[in-house]
Enzyme design. Structure first.
Site, mmCIF file in Angstrom:
data_model
loop_
_atom_site.group_PDB
_atom_site.id
_atom_site.type_symbol
_atom_site.label_atom_id
_atom_site.label_comp_id
_atom_site.label_asym_id
_atom_site.label_seq_id
_atom_site.Cartn_x
_atom_site.Cartn_y
_atom_site.Cartn_z
ATOM 1 N N ASP A 7 0.866 -1.163 0.000
ATOM 2 C CA ASP A 7 0.000 0.000 0.000
ATOM 3 C C ASP A 7 0.916 1.230 0.000
ATOM 4 O OD1 ASP A 7 -2.399 1.594 0.401
ATOM 5 O OD2 ASP A 7 -1.752 1.808 2.482
ATOM 6 N N ASP A 9 -0.172 5.168 0.802
ATOM 7 C CA ASP A 9 -0.420 6.222 1.782
ATOM 8 C C ASP A 9 -0.486 5.658 3.201
ATOM 9 O OD1 ASP A 9 -0.683 8.167 -0.278
ATOM 10 O OD2 ASP A 9 -2.708 7.445 -0.661
#
Length: 226
Positions: A7, A9
């Site tokens: 991932d 952010d």
């Protein structure tokens, strides 16, 4: 071969690039300050609470720049990278990515933020494969504010990863190890899809789930890692 998915952010970077780009649009005068900021903050709260309407958010978030010429938009994105993203690129996150690259893993960044914002961030990490929310363009090449295909959000991340693997003639079962790094409970479907989920810089809810399930916890942005 091992598969490693990151991932973006809150995981590889300490900020939320989607929300931060909205703040940047206000700062440079491309979006109305108070009204835009209120809606941007509300959408971010919805994301954190796992109730985000991704289509409505993309239409809102791209409105500040999609009417600009491509040259203007790209120049402003470069400013965003220089002024906002580059200062928060962390050596420990970069080292984590390099470690998996050195091991020869098949790798991708898988993010619910759109491709326009995240492509240069993935490039900064040296990750060629980016699975992000794809944006529709009209016949003139301008962005419309609509999402193209399945958004890489929640369960959609699994769909998009499996589509990406299928294009290479691969599937989940072909890998000895599937590692997923994420900070968010929005990524629980993808974390559960992994053979080796890693709760990375997790908030309290994901940290509790990780403890309950015996998942490793990695805190990249603290001097002392747990």
């Amino acid at each position: 071969m091992n598969l490693t998915l990151f991932d973006l952010d809150g995981t590889l970077i300490e900020i939320d690039s989607d929300h931060a780009f909205g703040e940047f649009m206000v700062a440079v005068g491309w979006a109305d300050g108070d009204a835009f900021r209120r809606r941007n903050d509300a959408f971010y709260e919805d994301y954190q609470a796992a109730r985000l309407d991704i289509d409505a958010y993309i239409d809102f978030a791209t409105a500040a720049w999609r009417g600009r010429t491509e040259g203007e938009a790209l120049a402003m994105r470069q400013r965003f990278m220089h002024e906002v993203v580059q200062p928060v690129l962390d050596r420990r996150a970069l080292a984590l990515v390099r470690r998996h690259q050195s091991a020869g893993d098949l790798m991708a960044i898988v993010t619910a933020t759109n491709e326009f914002i995240t492509r240069p961030i993935a490039d900064a990490f040296g990750v060629a494969e980016l699975i992000a929310v794809e944006l529709v363009r009209n016949g003139d090449g301008r962005y419309t504010g609509a999402v193209r295909g399945v958004p890489s959000f929640r369960e959609g991340k699994i769909v998009r990863v499996e589509q990406w693997l299928a294009m290479q003639g691969r599937r989940h079962a072909d890998f000895d190890r599937v590692t997923v790094y994420s900070d968010s409970t929005n990524d629980l479907p993808l974390l559960e899809w992994a053979t080796h989920p890693v709760a990375t810089n997790p908030g309290p809810e994901l940290a509790a789930i990780a403890r309950e399930r015996g998942w490793p916890v990695l805190n990249l942005f603290k001097e002392e890692q747990a």
